[in-house]
Design an enzyme around this catalytic site. Structure first.
Site, PDB file in Angstrom:
ATOM      1  N   GLY A  72       0.805  -1.216   0.000  1.00  0.00           N
ATOM      2  CA  GLY A  72       0.000   0.000   0.000  1.00  0.00           C
ATOM      3  C   GLY A  72       0.837   1.264   0.000  1.00  0.00           C
ATOM      4  N   THR A  73       1.892   1.277   0.780  1.00  0.00           N
ATOM      5  CA  THR A  73       2.725   2.477   0.881  1.00  0.00           C
ATOM      6  C   THR A  73       3.364   2.813  -0.460  1.00  0.00           C
ATOM      7  OG1 THR A  73       3.169   2.004   3.206  1.00  0.00           O
ATOM      8  CG2 THR A  73       4.712   3.475   2.086  1.00  0.00           C
ATOM      9  N   ASN A 152      -8.867   4.141   7.851  1.00  0.00           N
ATOM     10  CA  ASN A 152      -8.369   2.991   8.602  1.00  0.00           C
ATOM     11  C   ASN A 152      -8.597   3.109  10.112  1.00  0.00           C
ATOM     12  OD1 ASN A 152      -6.313   5.010   7.687  1.00  0.00           O
ATOM     13  ND2 ASN A 152      -5.139   4.067   9.332  1.00  0.00           N
ATOM     14  N   GLN A 180      -8.054  -0.359   2.841  1.00  0.00           N
ATOM     15  CA  GLN A 180      -8.975  -0.906   3.840  1.00  0.00           C
ATOM     16  C   GLN A 180     -10.240  -1.501   3.217  1.00  0.00           C
ATOM     17  OE1 GLN A 180      -8.678  -1.444   7.102  1.00  0.00           O
ATOM     18  NE2 GLN A 180      -6.637  -0.556   7.254  1.00  0.00           N
ATOM     19  N   SER A 200      -3.280  -3.347  -0.917  1.00  0.00           N
ATOM     20  CA  SER A 200      -2.224  -4.052  -0.187  1.00  0.00           C
ATOM     21  C   SER A 200      -2.699  -5.451   0.183  1.00  0.00           C
ATOM     22  CB  SER A 200      -1.857  -3.273   1.080  1.00  0.00           C
ATOM     23  OG  SER A 200      -0.968  -4.040   1.865  1.00  0.00           O
ATOM     24  N   ALA A 201      -1.888  -6.469  -0.120  1.00  0.00           N
ATOM     25  CA  ALA A 201      -2.328  -7.859   0.082  1.00  0.00           C
ATOM     26  C   ALA A 201      -2.538  -8.219   1.551  1.00  0.00           C
ATOM     27  CB  ALA A 201      -1.318  -8.822  -0.545  1.00  0.00           C
ATOM     28  N   HIS A 202      -1.704  -7.667   2.443  1.00  0.00           N
ATOM     29  CA  HIS A 202      -1.768  -8.158   3.834  1.00  0.00           C
ATOM     30  C   HIS A 202      -2.974  -7.630   4.604  1.00  0.00           C
ATOM     31  CE1 HIS A 202      -0.208  -4.825   6.508  1.00  0.00           C
ATOM     32  NE2 HIS A 202       0.259  -4.377   5.364  1.00  0.00           N
ATOM     33  N   THR A 238      12.653  -6.916 -10.048  1.00  0.00           N
ATOM     34  CA  THR A 238      12.181  -8.284 -10.257  1.00  0.00           C
ATOM     35  C   THR A 238      10.890  -8.519  -9.484  1.00  0.00           C
ATOM     36  OG1 THR A 238      14.446  -9.003 -10.543  1.00  0.00           O
ATOM     37  CG2 THR A 238      12.840 -10.718 -10.001  1.00  0.00           C
ATOM     38  N   CYS A 326       2.646   6.905  20.514  1.00  0.00           N
ATOM     39  CA  CYS A 326       3.632   7.521  21.397  1.00  0.00           C
ATOM     40  C   CYS A 326       4.876   7.844  20.590  1.00  0.00           C
ATOM     41  CB  CYS A 326       3.972   6.576  22.552  1.00  0.00           C
ATOM     42  SG  CYS A 326       4.866   7.398  23.861  1.00  0.00           S
TER      43      CYS A 326
HETATM   44  C1  LIG Z   1      -2.055  -0.464   5.933  1.00  0.00           C
HETATM   45  C2  LIG Z   1      -2.401   0.751   5.148  1.00  0.00           C
HETATM   46  C3  LIG Z   1      -1.493   1.311   4.225  1.00  0.00           C
HETATM   47  C4  LIG Z   1      -0.080   0.779   4.061  1.00  0.00           C
HETATM   48  O1  LIG Z   1      -0.055  -0.445   3.389  1.00  0.00           O
HETATM   49  P1  LIG Z   1       1.287  -1.355   3.483  1.00  0.00           P
HETATM   50  O2  LIG Z   1       1.043  -2.467   2.533  1.00  0.00           O
HETATM   51  O3  LIG Z   1       1.370  -1.792   4.916  1.00  0.00           O
HETATM   52  O4  LIG Z   1       2.423  -0.474   3.073  1.00  0.00           O
HETATM   53  C5  LIG Z   1      -1.888   2.396   3.484  1.00  0.00           C
HETATM   54  N1  LIG Z   1      -3.125   2.914   3.620  1.00  0.00           N
HETATM   55  C6  LIG Z   1      -4.027   2.411   4.488  1.00  0.00           C
HETATM   56  C7  LIG Z   1      -5.380   3.018   4.570  1.00  0.00           C
HETATM   57  C8  LIG Z   1      -3.698   1.314   5.265  1.00  0.00           C
HETATM   58  O5  LIG Z   1      -4.589   0.842   6.141  1.00  0.00           O
END
Ligand SMILES: *Cc1c(COP(=O)(O)O)cnc(C)c1O
Length: 392
Positions: A72-73, A152, A180, A200-202, A238, A326
């Protein structure tokens, strides 16, 4: 610990066993580089292209409009910097919101330091953007509007369909961070009307370190990483073949389960939110009451301190999140809650519980049993509680 109730699915999700199984061969026997021309390479290339077809179909896109990234980043950075740099001749103005993830806010700060103009749209007390404000903010120098699909922290779903009517009429690109929502609620790029969409896959039971950026055909965007000619010269490096295969497998599962899971989680979410309001005096849910993610229950439990709640819940086996981070020894309240007009002393008391595939009704009832006494204890010892009492 004998009991683990994970309620932080917005931070990350556990990988599904089927996803791991689909990925495994690409670490070992099917280890080819998709850019290699011999059989082993072509097989890996085939797996990447099959994954691209599936991810594209799920969002209503053409496969050529999907760029695989490291998550995602990277997708957010690529969309914002890539579009900004490619459209320098047109202008230097970007419109976004103050409630974005840091993966959007920080590239905007980076560009602001280099002479770009960034407009942060206001949001209402639910974290909702008013499309009329988008219309007002667009100038002839605007190159990009970036507004997240759902937040999020508080789960509010933004009115992208209305916003995209405006950006289209004005000839401005619209990017959305859909990290999200992808795999959780519908994210059809044509229904939403977006030009760029981050995934983002995770966050959908896939692996960490892999994602995608949808880039509508014809969108002017330059790469942010330069090197090989992978991904049609849009993203060098790659391919993370196993990760990409894992993302596609997670999408396949979402295709199957998304609708029923959204319904199930909405019921559990409302049970949790209503239970918190019933059992904890002065519990104030945050985010939009109905236009919110099915799995997001967030609230300010006025007078109790966020990180103390998180640690107390952890001792009872519950993983949660608090908006406060924090940083450098000072407890900063969440930028999202502050932008929604929530006073800092109340924002400090935020708790986010996000539900997922393993969450059961029993888990929710357990949380509703242990949370009220935790809040009572923390309120009794918190200076925040005094501040709050002084306000009554
Ligand atoms: C988790 C998240 C990201 C970042 O995604 P990553 O794959 O962890 O880099 C970006 N935007 C939102 C809204 C997220 O919840």
């Amino acid at each position: 610990m004998d009991r683990l109730i994970y309620l932080d699915y917005a931070a990350t999700t556990p990988m599904r066993p089927e996803v791991l199984e689909a990925m495994m061969p690409y670490f070992t026997e099917d280890f080819g580089n998709p850019s290699s021309l011999y059989t082993l390479g072509r097989q890996a290339r085939g797996a990447v292209e099959d994954a691209r077809d599936r991810v594209a179909a799920f969002m209503g896109a053409d496969p050529r409009e999907v760029v695989f990234t490291s998550g995602g980043t990277e997708s957010d950075n690529m969309a914002i910097k890539g579009v900004a740099f490619a459209n320098e001749k047109k202008g230097n103005h970007i419109i976004t919101t103050p409630i974005e993830h840091h993966a959007v806010l920080e590239p905007c700060h980076f560009l602001a330091k280099r002479g770009y103009e960034i407009t942060y749209l206001p949001v209402d007390e639910h974290g909702m953007v008013d499309p009329a404000d988008v219309e007002k903010a667009i100038t002839d120098k605007t190159v990009l509007v970036s507004i997240m699909h759902a937040n999020n922290e508080v789960g509010t779903i933004e009115p992208l369909e209305e916003i995209s009517k405006i950006t289209r009429a004005r000839g401005v690109y619209l990017h959305t961070d859909a990290v999200q929502t992808f795999g959780h609620i519908p994210t059809n790029v044509n229904e939403l009307g977006v030009d760029l969409l981050s995934v983002s896959a995770h966050k959908l039971y896939g692996p960490k370190g892999v994602g995608a950026l949808y880039v509508r055909k014809g969108t002017r965007m330059v790469p942010t990483a330069h090197g090989g000619s992978q991904e049609n010269n849009r993203r060098a490096g790659t391919h993370n073949v196993a990760g990409i295969v894992g993302l596609a497998k997670a999408v396949e599962i979402a295709e199957r389960e998304m609708a029923s899971e959204a319904k199930r989680l909405t019921e559990l979410r409302d049970r949790l939110l209503h239970g918190m309001v019933d059992k904890i005096p002065n519990a104030r849910p945050t985010g939009h009451p109905t236009k919110r993610l099915p799995n997001n229950a967030s609230a300010c439990l006025v007078g109790a301190e966020g990180e103390a709640m998180l640690l107390s819940l952890d001792m009872e086996g519950v993983s949660s999140s608090s908006g406060s981070a924090c940083t450098s020894g000072t407890l900063e309240p969440s930028h999202v809650l502050l932008a929604m007009g929530i006073p800092a002393e109340i924002a400090h008391s935020s708790l986010r519980l996000t539900l997922g595939d393993k969450t059961t009704k029993e888990d929710i009832d357990y949380v509703l049993e242990i949370l009220p006494p935790i809040i009572e204890r923390l309120r009794a010892m918190s200076p925040l509680d005094e501040a709050w009492k002084g306000k009554q």
